[in-house]
Scaffold this active site. Structure first.
Site, PDB file in Angstrom:
ATOM      1  N   ARG A 182       1.977  56.283  96.793  1.00 10.06           N
ATOM      2  CA  ARG A 182       3.267  56.874  96.417  1.00 10.06           C
ATOM      3  C   ARG A 182       3.479  56.855  94.903  1.00 10.06           C
ATOM      4  NH1 ARG A 182       7.963  54.545  98.662  1.00 10.06           N
ATOM      5  NH2 ARG A 182       6.936  52.622  99.293  1.00 10.06           N
ATOM      6  N   ARG A 200      -1.489  48.408 106.195  1.00  7.18           N
ATOM      7  CA  ARG A 200      -0.143  47.874 106.406  1.00  7.18           C
ATOM      8  C   ARG A 200       0.882  48.804 105.745  1.00  7.18           C
ATOM      9  NH1 ARG A 200      -3.263  43.878 104.498  1.00  7.18           N
ATOM     10  NH2 ARG A 200      -2.161  43.842 102.514  1.00  7.18           N
ATOM     11  N   ASP A 260       4.171  50.844 104.571  1.00  9.26           N
ATOM     12  CA  ASP A 260       5.488  50.387 104.143  1.00  9.26           C
ATOM     13  C   ASP A 260       6.600  51.002 104.991  1.00  9.26           C
ATOM     14  OD1 ASP A 260       4.507  48.797 102.138  1.00  9.26           O
ATOM     15  OD2 ASP A 260       4.829  50.261 100.535  1.00  9.26           O
TER      16      ASP A 260
END
Length: 299
Positions: free
Chosen positions: A218, A67, A69
Site C-alpha cells: 500500500r 498476514r 491488514d
C-alpha cells in the site's frame, strides 16, 4: 493423493499422528481487523480457527502465507493446519461442504488438501502476488466494486506510473515503504510491479515479491499514485530507496483496494522443505549491516 497436477503426496505420512492440510482461502476483508487473531476483534484467523476447531477439535498450528491488514481482501490466500489423522479421515470427503456451513459468508475455503509436514504456507512460498484496483474516472467507482476499488479524485498517467515502477524492481531495502518491526528485515526482492487499465477504465497494479513487510504494497501504491497524478516525479521515488527508515512523505493507500491474489509454491513437494530453509535465512544487501529475522509476509 495428487495435488493440482504436482507429484503425488501421501494422504498420511508413515507413523504420523497428524495430517498437515493446506487450505486455499478467499475472503472479503471489509468486515475484519486483518488476518491475525486479536482479542475483542473479528479477524479472519479467528473465524477460520473457530470453524476448524468445530470440525476438527484437535487441529493445531494454523499458519498463513500472508498476514493481511484490516480491510485487505484475498482471493488466493493459503494457510496450513495440522489435524489428527483420525479426525481428518472422518471428514475428508466432505470438508469443504462442512466448512461452507460453519464459516460466515465473507470467508470461503475453496480447497483442503493433505500435504507433507515439510510444507509451510508461510516459509515454503516462492512469491506472493497482490493486486490493487484504482478508478480515476470522473464518476467514481461502480457501486458493485466500491468495496475493492479505490476512487481517485485526479486523473492518473499510467505510463508515468509504469516508468516509476521500474526503479523499484529487484532486491532492495524498502525501509522507506515499511513499518519497521523489531528484529525484522526490510530487504525484499520485488519481482514485478506493473499497472494496466482494463476495458472498464479501472487501473490495476500487479505487485509480485518473494515476501512483503508491513504496509509495503500500500505504501508503494501510494507513492506511485503521487507520481501518476503529477505531484511527485520518478527522481523523488528513486530517492526514497536511499532511506534507512520509514518516510513520512509516503502516504499509505487505503486498504480496501488491495487483494492478495496468489501465493506460489514449488511444484515438487520435495522442494517445500528446502524453500522453507532458504526463506528462514537472514537476508542482507551487499555492504549492509546484518539484520536478524526472516522474510515477513504482512501487508
Amino acid at each position: 493423493m495428487t495435488v493440482d497436477g504436482r507429484a503425488p503426496v501421501p494422504d498420511v505420512e508413515p507413523g504420523a499422528a497428524v495430517s498437515r492440510v493446506r487450505l486455499d482461502i478467499r475472503y472479503d476483508g471489509a468486515g475484519f481487523a486483518g488476518w491475525a487473531a486479536q482479542r475483542g476483534q473479528r479477524t479472519v484467523a479467528g473465524e477460520v480457527g473457530l470453524a476448524l476447531s468445530r470440525l476438527f477439535p484437535g487441529a493445531t498450528g494454523l499458519t498463513v502465507a500472508g498476514r493481511t491488514d484490516t480491510g485487505v481482501h484475498a482471493t488466493g490466500q493459503v494457510a496450513h493446519v495440522d489435524v489428527p489423522v483420525e479426525e481428518w479421515e472422518r471428514h475428508a470427503d466432505r470438508v469443504l461442504w462442512r466448512l461452507r456451513g460453519i464459516l460466515p459468508p465473507d470467508i470461503r475455503v475453496t480447497a483442503a488438501t493433505v500435504v507433507t509436514s515439510r510444507f509451510s504456507a508461510r516459509f515454503s512460498a516462492l512469491w506472493r502476488r497482490y493486486e490493487y484496483r484504482v478508478s480515476d474516472t470522473e464518476w467514481g467507482v461502480s457501486p458493485l466494486r466500491r468495496h475493492d476499488t479505490l476512487a481517485w479524485t485526479r486523473p492518473l498517467d499510467m505510463a508515468a506510473m509504469n516508468r516509476a515502477a521500474t526503479v523499484l524492481l529487484g532486491e532492495r531495502d524498502f525501509a522507506a515503504f515499511c513499518k519497521r518491526r523489531e528484529g525484522a528485515t526490510t530487504i525484499r526482492a520485488l519481482h514485478r510491479l506493473t499497472w494496466s487499465r482494463g476495458e472498464d477504465g479501472i487501473l490495476v497494479a500487479t505487485v509480485v515479491a518473494d515476501a512483503f513487510c508491513h504496509s509495503m504494497v500500500r505504501s508503494l501504491v501510494g507513492a506511485m499514485l503521487a507520481v501518476g497524478d503529477g505531484r511527485r516525479d520518478v527522481e523523488w521515488l528513486a530517492g526514497l530507496l536511499r532511506r534507512t527508515d520509514r518516510s513520512g512523505e509516503v502516504v499509505v493507500a487505503p486498504a480496501h483496494g488491495l487483494t492478495l491474489a496468489e501465493v506460489a509454491y514449488p511444484r515438487d513437494p520435495a522442494e517445500w522443505g528446502t524453500r522453507s530453509d532458504e526463506t528462514r535465512r537472514m537476508r542482507t544487501l551487499p555492504d549492509a549491516v546484518p539484520d536478524s529475522g526472516g522474510s515477513g509476509a504482512a501487508v
